[in-house]
Design a protein around this motif. Structure first.
Motif, mmCIF file in Angstrom:
data_model
loop_
_atom_site.group_PDB
_atom_site.id
_atom_site.type_symbol
_atom_site.label_atom_id
_atom_site.label_comp_id
_atom_site.label_asym_id
_atom_site.label_seq_id
_atom_site.Cartn_x
_atom_site.Cartn_y
_atom_site.Cartn_z
ATOM 1 N N ALA A 128 41.598 -4.461 -6.497
ATOM 2 C CA ALA A 128 42.662 -3.382 -6.839
ATOM 3 C C ALA A 128 43.780 -4.074 -6.575
ATOM 4 O O ALA A 128 44.004 -4.854 -5.639
ATOM 5 C CB ALA A 128 42.398 -2.173 -6.182
ATOM 6 N N THR A 178 37.737 -3.764 -10.016
ATOM 7 C CA THR A 178 38.086 -2.779 -9.563
ATOM 8 C C THR A 178 39.805 -2.582 -9.834
ATOM 9 O O THR A 178 40.410 -3.482 -9.640
ATOM 10 C CB THR A 178 37.931 -2.712 -8.065
ATOM 11 O OG1 THR A 178 36.526 -2.549 -7.785
ATOM 12 C CG2 THR A 178 38.610 -1.302 -7.590
ATOM 13 N N SER A 179 40.233 -1.608 -10.624
ATOM 14 C CA SER A 179 41.273 -1.199 -10.967
ATOM 15 C C SER A 179 42.268 -2.439 -11.768
ATOM 16 O O SER A 179 41.447 -3.001 -12.561
ATOM 17 C CB SER A 179 42.353 -0.864 -9.805
ATOM 18 O OG SER A 179 43.456 -0.281 -10.086
ATOM 19 N N THR A 223 46.311 6.915 -19.549
ATOM 20 C CA THR A 223 45.695 5.502 -19.250
ATOM 21 C C THR A 223 45.818 4.856 -20.629
ATOM 22 O O THR A 223 45.095 3.678 -20.800
ATOM 23 C CB THR A 223 44.395 5.369 -18.798
ATOM 24 O OG1 THR A 223 43.541 6.571 -19.392
ATOM 25 C CG2 THR A 223 44.505 5.841 -17.383
ATOM 26 N N ALA A 242 34.711 2.902 -10.416
ATOM 27 C CA ALA A 242 35.353 3.950 -10.719
ATOM 28 C C ALA A 242 34.782 5.072 -9.718
ATOM 29 O O ALA A 242 33.635 4.621 -9.067
ATOM 30 C CB ALA A 242 35.476 4.388 -12.262
ATOM 31 N N SER A 248 38.737 2.992 -14.053
ATOM 32 C CA SER A 248 38.996 2.106 -12.840
ATOM 33 C C SER A 248 40.410 2.012 -12.587
ATOM 34 O O SER A 248 40.797 1.891 -11.314
ATOM 35 C CB SER A 248 38.253 0.851 -12.963
ATOM 36 O OG SER A 248 38.119 0.001 -11.922
ATOM 37 N N CYS A 249 41.181 2.441 -13.468
ATOM 38 C CA CYS A 249 42.518 1.935 -13.227
ATOM 39 C C CYS A 249 43.316 3.317 -13.140
ATOM 40 O O CYS A 249 44.610 3.167 -12.533
ATOM 41 C CB CYS A 249 43.184 1.334 -14.479
ATOM 42 S SG CYS A 249 42.682 -0.491 -14.442
ATOM 43 N N ILE A 260 44.951 5.511 -11.074
ATOM 44 C CA ILE A 260 45.466 5.738 -9.611
ATOM 45 C C ILE A 260 45.600 7.253 -9.730
ATOM 46 O O ILE A 260 46.223 7.987 -10.297
ATOM 47 C CB ILE A 260 46.743 4.912 -9.704
ATOM 48 C CG1 ILE A 260 46.754 3.335 -9.933
ATOM 49 C CG2 ILE A 260 47.429 5.301 -8.116
ATOM 50 C CD1 ILE A 260 47.724 2.871 -10.044
ATOM 51 N N ASP A 297 40.571 5.929 -10.107
ATOM 52 C CA ASP A 297 40.501 4.579 -9.656
ATOM 53 C C ASP A 297 39.489 4.095 -8.572
ATOM 54 O O ASP A 297 39.144 4.768 -7.667
ATOM 55 C CB ASP A 297 41.832 4.135 -9.088
ATOM 56 C CG ASP A 297 42.364 2.972 -8.578
ATOM 57 O OD1 ASP A 297 41.386 2.056 -8.256
ATOM 58 O OD2 ASP A 297 43.459 2.610 -9.072
#
Length: 319
Positions: free
Chosen positions: A10, A43-44, A134, A158, A186-187, A189, A205
């Motif tokens: 991330a 990740t992210s 997103t 995630a 995964s993104c 936040i 995330d």
């Protein structure tokens, strides 16, 4: 030939640029193509780079995009294909603010079973639900992948918002998802992006578990794992700044994960920001203006790192 895993952690927009610098310098210096990794964990921000590599973007083109430079002919075709995804689904509207906490149920469960609480997932549950869509993350990936998944092992992490459980999309036994939805999850936040719902389950995330999630490779038969970790810092390269506590925590988490891999006999090479890297990266991790300078600085520091004879035996495994 050595079996190689690639872990992309991330780190936001700045982290994406860090990954671009690392993978492009790896390819330039060793000749190893990151697209050929036996398994990639993202990740992210790292999940976006993972998806780009598996879609066919070269490491050089990942860096060219970060620096705003022209892509290769093959990269330009992929970029055009990615742009088609934006027309397939209208952007979702920001979610209503709703309750003060994104998941009161998760907080209540943590009070009943505090020994099972992961701090990152608990914080995600306690924050207000994010309101930013997103869609800008997922749209290009729908253009590249549709509803499919790469043939080569590609694992996207995630966290289930309401249970706090880490999920690794793409790994055998994981819930089914498209690349676009998995990467968006995964993104997501916590407190910023709205959670991504897949088959009725809300995800946030993957960095809410740990920034790298490198330990998911401990059971894999790999010879070498390469970790690109923009959020952490080694003890010798800690730099005093507002991000120091975050870097310390991420560094400790990564150290535990690396130890788990090494106990399995897997060699590990980690790329964490140098002091010079951190100076360029400092500030807002979502600042797009930092993409080019971060990528270029990290390319330099990574090439210098790879030139050191102390790790020549690991570099040679990539030949």
């Amino acid at each position: 030939m050595a079996r190689v895993g690639l872990v992309l952690s991330a780190g936001g927009v700045v982290g994406h640029a860090f990954h671009a610098g690392v993978v492009s310098a790896l390819e330039q210096t060793t000749g190893w193509d990151p697209r050929t990794a036996d398994v990639i964990v993202g990740t992210s921000a790292g999940s976006i780079v993972a998806a780009m590599l598996r879609a066919g973007f070269s490491a050089a083109d990942v860096a060219n995009r970060a620096r705003g430079r022209p892509l290769s002919p093959a990269g330009a075709l992929l970029e055009q294909k990615a742009s088609l995804g934006a027309t397939r689904r209208p952007p979702r509207q920001p979610a209503d603010r709703g309750p003060a906490m994104a998941s009161p149920a998760r907080v209540a469960r943590a009070l009943r079973q505090p020994w099972q609480v992961g701090p990152g997932s608990l914080v995600a549950a306690m924050l207000p639900q994010g309101r930013i869509s997103t869609e800008p993350v997922s749209a290009p990936l729908r253009g590249l992948y549709g509803s499919g998944w790469p043939r080569e092992p590609t694992w996207i992490t995630a966290v289930e918002l309401d249970r706090g459980r880490r999920v690794v999309f793409g790994r055998p036994g994981a819930p089914s998802a498209s690349v676009a939805d998995a990467v968006a999850a995964s993104c997501a936040i916590p407190g910023y992006f709205e959670p991504v719902t897949i088959d009725g389950v809300r995800y946030v995330d993957g960095g809410a578990h740990t920034p790298s999630n490198a330990d998911v490779l401990a059971e894999e038969r790999l010879d070498l794992v390469i970790v690109s970790s923009p959020m952490s810092s080694g003890f010798a390269t800690l730099r005093v700044g507002l991000d120091l506590p975050v870097r310390q925590a991420a560094g400790l988490a990564l150290a535990r994960e690396v130890a788990a891999l090494r106990r399995r006999g897997i060699r590990v090479m980690t790329f964490q920001p140098t002091v010079d890297d951190q100076r360029v990266m400092a500030g807002n991790p979502l600042d797009g203006a930092k993409r080019a300078p971060v990528c270029e600085q990290v390319q330099r520091s990574t090439r210098e790192r790879l030139g050191k004879t102390s790790e020549r035996h690991l570099v040679e495994m990539l030949a």
